[in-house]
Design an enzyme around this catalytic site. Structure first.
Site, PDB file in Angstrom:
ATOM      1  N   ILE A  35       0.863  -1.593  -0.361  1.00 21.92           N
ATOM      2  CA  ILE A  35      -0.414  -0.064  -0.122  1.00 21.92           C
ATOM      3  C   ILE A  35       0.946   0.389   0.359  1.00 21.92           C
ATOM      4  CG2 ILE A  35      -1.939   0.993   1.116  1.00 21.92           C
ATOM      5  CD1 ILE A  35      -3.087  -1.317   0.157  1.00 21.92           C
ATOM      6  N   ASP A  36       1.095   1.704  -1.345  1.00 22.92           N
ATOM      7  CA  ASP A  36       1.603   3.458  -1.474  1.00 22.92           C
ATOM      8  C   ASP A  36       0.417   4.471  -0.818  1.00 22.92           C
ATOM      9  OD1 ASP A  36      -0.142   4.279  -3.661  1.00 22.92           O
ATOM     10  OD2 ASP A  36       1.721   2.632  -4.765  1.00 22.92           O
ATOM     11  N   SER A  37       1.051   5.797  -0.706  1.00 23.23           N
ATOM     12  CA  SER A  37       0.366   6.941  -0.656  1.00 23.23           C
ATOM     13  C   SER A  37      -1.087   7.160  -1.780  1.00 23.23           C
ATOM     14  CB  SER A  37       1.206   7.995  -0.259  1.00 23.23           C
ATOM     15  OG  SER A  37       2.129   8.440  -1.623  1.00 23.23           O
TER      16      SER A  37
END
Length: 97
Positions: A35-37
């Site tokens: 999960i990234d920004s």
């Protein structure tokens, strides 16, 4: 067996990341899922729509695991006022005079 909120969160995560839901557990760390920004914004938008809630930015900062999301949503749902069904009248009708 996961409850309804957990199942919906896991299904949403799986959809956002395009991964199988059976590979996501409550204790799974969001970093492990990659999960990234950008994923966070997409995920929050989807969860807010799915549960008809608003997730405060301060709550987002403390999220580390899938269970953190589930517990946060449960807390928000418990604090939300009960909404009447869509076909219920908004207010009682005034008596005819």
């Amino acid at each position: 067996m996961a409850d309804d909120v957990a199942q919906r969160v896991i299904a949403t995560l799986a959809s956002v990341k395009r991964i199988p839901a059976d590979g996501i557990k409550l204790d799974t760390n969001l970093q492990e899922l990659g999960i990234d920004s950008l994923d966070v914004f997409t995920l929050l938008f989807e969860l807010e729509n799915a549960f008809k809630i608003s997730i405060p930015d301060d709550d987002v900062r403390s999220i580390r695991t899938v269970n953190d999301i589930v517990e946060g949503i449960k807390k928000l749902l418990a604090a939300a006022p009960a909404t009447p069904p869509p076909d219920a009248p908004a207010s009682p009708a005034a008596p005819a005079v």
